[in-house]
Write a protein that holds these residues in place. Structure first.
Motif, mmCIF file in Angstrom:
data_model
loop_
_atom_site.group_PDB
_atom_site.id
_atom_site.type_symbol
_atom_site.label_atom_id
_atom_site.label_comp_id
_atom_site.label_asym_id
_atom_site.label_seq_id
_atom_site.Cartn_x
_atom_site.Cartn_y
_atom_site.Cartn_z
ATOM 1 N N PRO A 190 0.797 -1.239 0.000
ATOM 2 C CA PRO A 190 0.000 0.000 0.000
ATOM 3 C C PRO A 190 0.826 1.283 0.000
ATOM 4 O O PRO A 190 0.316 2.343 -0.325
ATOM 5 C CB PRO A 190 -0.807 -0.106 1.288
ATOM 6 C CG PRO A 190 0.035 -0.945 2.190
ATOM 7 C CD PRO A 190 0.713 -1.939 1.299
ATOM 8 N N ARG A 191 2.103 1.225 0.341
ATOM 9 C CA ARG A 191 2.927 2.432 0.371
ATOM 10 C C ARG A 191 3.599 2.574 -0.987
ATOM 11 O O ARG A 191 4.610 1.933 -1.267
ATOM 12 C CB ARG A 191 3.953 2.340 1.506
ATOM 13 C CG ARG A 191 4.612 3.669 1.846
ATOM 14 C CD ARG A 191 5.377 3.577 3.157
ATOM 15 N NE ARG A 191 6.334 2.480 3.157
ATOM 16 C CZ ARG A 191 7.609 2.599 3.519
ATOM 17 N NH1 ARG A 191 8.075 3.765 3.921
ATOM 18 N NH2 ARG A 191 8.402 1.551 3.515
ATOM 19 N N ILE A 192 3.024 3.434 -1.828
ATOM 20 C CA ILE A 192 3.476 3.559 -3.202
ATOM 21 C C ILE A 192 4.931 4.006 -3.267
ATOM 22 O O ILE A 192 5.386 4.817 -2.471
ATOM 23 C CB ILE A 192 2.552 4.532 -3.973
ATOM 24 C CG1 ILE A 192 2.820 4.454 -5.479
ATOM 25 C CG2 ILE A 192 2.675 5.946 -3.453
ATOM 26 C CD1 ILE A 192 1.784 5.173 -6.328
ATOM 27 N N TYR A 193 5.660 3.417 -4.203
ATOM 28 C CA TYR A 193 7.084 3.634 -4.480
ATOM 29 C C TYR A 193 8.021 3.026 -3.440
ATOM 30 O O TYR A 193 9.229 3.015 -3.639
ATOM 31 C CB TYR A 193 7.415 5.131 -4.643
ATOM 32 C CG TYR A 193 6.618 5.802 -5.729
ATOM 33 C CD1 TYR A 193 6.621 5.308 -7.037
ATOM 34 C CD2 TYR A 193 5.847 6.923 -5.456
ATOM 35 C CE1 TYR A 193 5.882 5.918 -8.036
ATOM 36 C CE2 TYR A 193 5.108 7.543 -6.465
ATOM 37 C CZ TYR A 193 5.121 7.034 -7.740
ATOM 38 O OH TYR A 193 4.383 7.638 -8.728
ATOM 39 N N HIS A 194 7.505 2.500 -2.354
ATOM 40 C CA HIS A 194 8.344 1.974 -1.283
ATOM 41 C C HIS A 194 8.156 0.469 -1.059
ATOM 42 O O HIS A 194 9.135 -0.275 -1.014
ATOM 43 C CB HIS A 194 8.057 2.712 0.034
ATOM 44 C CG HIS A 194 8.581 4.104 0.075
ATOM 45 N ND1 HIS A 194 9.837 4.423 0.536
ATOM 46 C CD2 HIS A 194 8.008 5.273 -0.298
ATOM 47 C CE1 HIS A 194 10.028 5.729 0.446
ATOM 48 N NE2 HIS A 194 8.930 6.273 -0.053
ATOM 49 N N ASP A 195 6.902 0.040 -0.879
ATOM 50 C CA ASP A 195 6.667 -1.320 -0.400
ATOM 51 C C ASP A 195 7.014 -2.386 -1.427
ATOM 52 O O ASP A 195 6.814 -2.213 -2.631
ATOM 53 C CB ASP A 195 5.211 -1.482 0.037
ATOM 54 C CG ASP A 195 4.951 -0.853 1.394
ATOM 55 O OD1 ASP A 195 5.933 -0.555 2.111
ATOM 56 O OD2 ASP A 195 3.776 -0.649 1.734
ATOM 57 N N SER A 196 7.523 -3.499 -0.915
ATOM 58 C CA SER A 196 7.879 -4.644 -1.740
ATOM 59 C C SER A 196 6.663 -5.542 -1.944
ATOM 60 O O SER A 196 5.708 -5.519 -1.153
ATOM 61 C CB SER A 196 8.993 -5.435 -1.053
ATOM 62 O OG SER A 196 9.376 -6.554 -1.820
ATOM 63 N N ASN A 225 8.775 0.499 -7.603
ATOM 64 C CA ASN A 225 8.866 0.697 -6.144
ATOM 65 C C ASN A 225 10.340 0.860 -5.766
ATOM 66 O O ASN A 225 10.918 0.058 -5.033
ATOM 67 C CB ASN A 225 8.207 -0.455 -5.389
ATOM 68 C CG ASN A 225 8.630 -1.826 -5.871
ATOM 69 O OD1 ASN A 225 9.130 -1.991 -6.979
ATOM 70 N ND2 ASN A 225 8.423 -2.834 -5.033
ATOM 71 N N THR A 226 10.913 1.938 -6.300
ATOM 72 C CA THR A 226 12.358 2.135 -6.228
ATOM 73 C C THR A 226 12.817 2.973 -5.042
ATOM 74 O O THR A 226 14.015 3.018 -4.752
ATOM 75 C CB THR A 226 12.851 2.819 -7.513
ATOM 76 O OG1 THR A 226 12.121 4.044 -7.691
ATOM 77 C CG2 THR A 226 12.638 1.928 -8.732
ATOM 78 N N ALA A 227 11.902 3.667 -4.363
ATOM 79 C CA ALA A 227 12.307 4.642 -3.341
ATOM 80 C C ALA A 227 13.093 4.010 -2.198
ATOM 81 O O ALA A 227 14.002 4.640 -1.642
ATOM 82 C CB ALA A 227 11.083 5.376 -2.793
ATOM 83 N N SER A 228 12.750 2.780 -1.845
ATOM 84 C CA SER A 228 13.466 2.078 -0.779
ATOM 85 C C SER A 228 14.291 0.912 -1.312
ATOM 86 O O SER A 228 14.760 0.077 -0.545
ATOM 87 C CB SER A 228 12.472 1.574 0.280
ATOM 88 O OG SER A 228 11.789 2.653 0.882
ATOM 89 N N GLY A 229 14.436 0.837 -2.631
ATOM 90 C CA GLY A 229 15.259 -0.202 -3.241
ATOM 91 C C GLY A 229 14.571 -1.532 -3.458
ATOM 92 O O GLY A 229 15.215 -2.487 -3.903
ATOM 93 N N ALA A 230 13.262 -1.621 -3.189
ATOM 94 C CA ALA A 230 12.562 -2.903 -3.288
ATOM 95 C C ALA A 230 12.450 -3.403 -4.724
ATOM 96 O O ALA A 230 12.366 -4.616 -4.963
ATOM 97 C CB ALA A 230 11.174 -2.789 -2.668
ATOM 98 N N ALA A 231 12.447 -2.499 -5.682
ATOM 99 C CA ALA A 231 12.220 -2.886 -7.078
ATOM 100 C C ALA A 231 13.234 -3.916 -7.553
ATOM 101 O O ALA A 231 12.880 -4.884 -8.239
ATOM 102 C CB ALA A 231 12.263 -1.652 -7.978
#
Length: 248
Positions: A190-196, A225-231
């Motif tokens: 649910p956290r866009i750009y962050h969650d894996s 979802n690149t903001a936290s590196g999950a992508a």
């Protein structure tokens, strides 16, 4: 410009290598060279904000294996500035630039602003102009509900409609439009750009991508979802699953 053999292309929006997954890539080379040795495609989003010289695209193409594919996002000036109208010269410039990728240009991504409603005459003229200049894969990401009425036009012009997560419109959670190209854009939820995405979600995606490829479509899945590196982690997991599935 796409491969004749049905395939599944898995990658990220950009080729940044997050620290937690750096060990999965070679220690030497540029970020793109290291990325391209492990993943089969990438979505270039920077082209949305600023132009890149043809020579830059040529250099990028030379940095990756022969079967690697790029998706290139159409400039904001075309989609948000001109709002698809009077774009002929802008299309000439954009396609001339990104054609530097040669056979590694997999498709173009056209993302529309939420305020842009479907006008059949405008859309028909835009896609006709685009098709006069580019015969390869084209993906549309509309963000206004009125574009549900565009389905016949998308079929006629061989334009795919992206599946998007999190969903923004009714029906946009699954690919639509022309069935010869299936394209997923996944931003984390649910956290866009962050969650894996968890393993069960990745496994479901693998089934869908392989099914699309077996049906004869070029199938893409891009993680944003690149903001936290999950992508990167999600792409590596999905690529491993699709690589171990028969696509023939």
């Amino acid at each position: 410009m796409q491969s004749e053999r049905p395939s599944a292309v898995v990658g990220c929006a950009g080729w940044s290598l997050s620290r937690q997954y750096a060990a999965h890539f070679a220690a030497q080379g540029t970020h793109l060279q290291r990325y391209g040795a492990r993943l089969g495609g990438v979505e270039i989003n920077s082209s949305f904000y600023r132009p890149h010289r043809r020579e830059t695209y040529v250099r990028w193409a030379e940095s990756v294996p022969d079967d690697f594919r790029f998706s290139v996002k159409a400039p904001k000036l075309i989609t948000h500035g001109q709002r698809l109208q009077g774009c002929e010269q802008l299309l000439d410039l954009f396609i001339s630039q990104c054609s530097g990728l040669g056979a590694k240009l997999g498709c173009l991504l056209v993302q529309l602003p939420p305020s842009l409603t479907f006008d059949e005459a405008v859309a028909e003229a835009f896609f006709a102009a685009l098709r006069q200049r580019f015969a390869g894969g084209v993906v549309l990401e509309p963000r206004h509900a009125s574009w549900a009425a565009a389905e016949p036009l998308l079929q006629a012009q061989r334009i795919a409609r992206a599946a998007v997560d999190p969903s923004r419109l009714s029906g946009d959670s699954t690919p639509a439009g022309w069935s010869g190209l299936r394209y997923w854009r996944l931003h984390g939820s649910p956290r866009i750009y962050h969650d894996s995405y968890d393993t069960s979600q990745i496994q479901s995606l693998a089934v869908e991508l392989v099914a699309a490829a077996r049906a004869g479509a070029q199938s893409w899945c891009i993680f944003d979802n690149t903001a936290s590196g999950a992508a990167v982690g999600n792409a590596l997991e999905l690529a491993e699953l699709t690589d171990h599935s028969s696509l023939n």
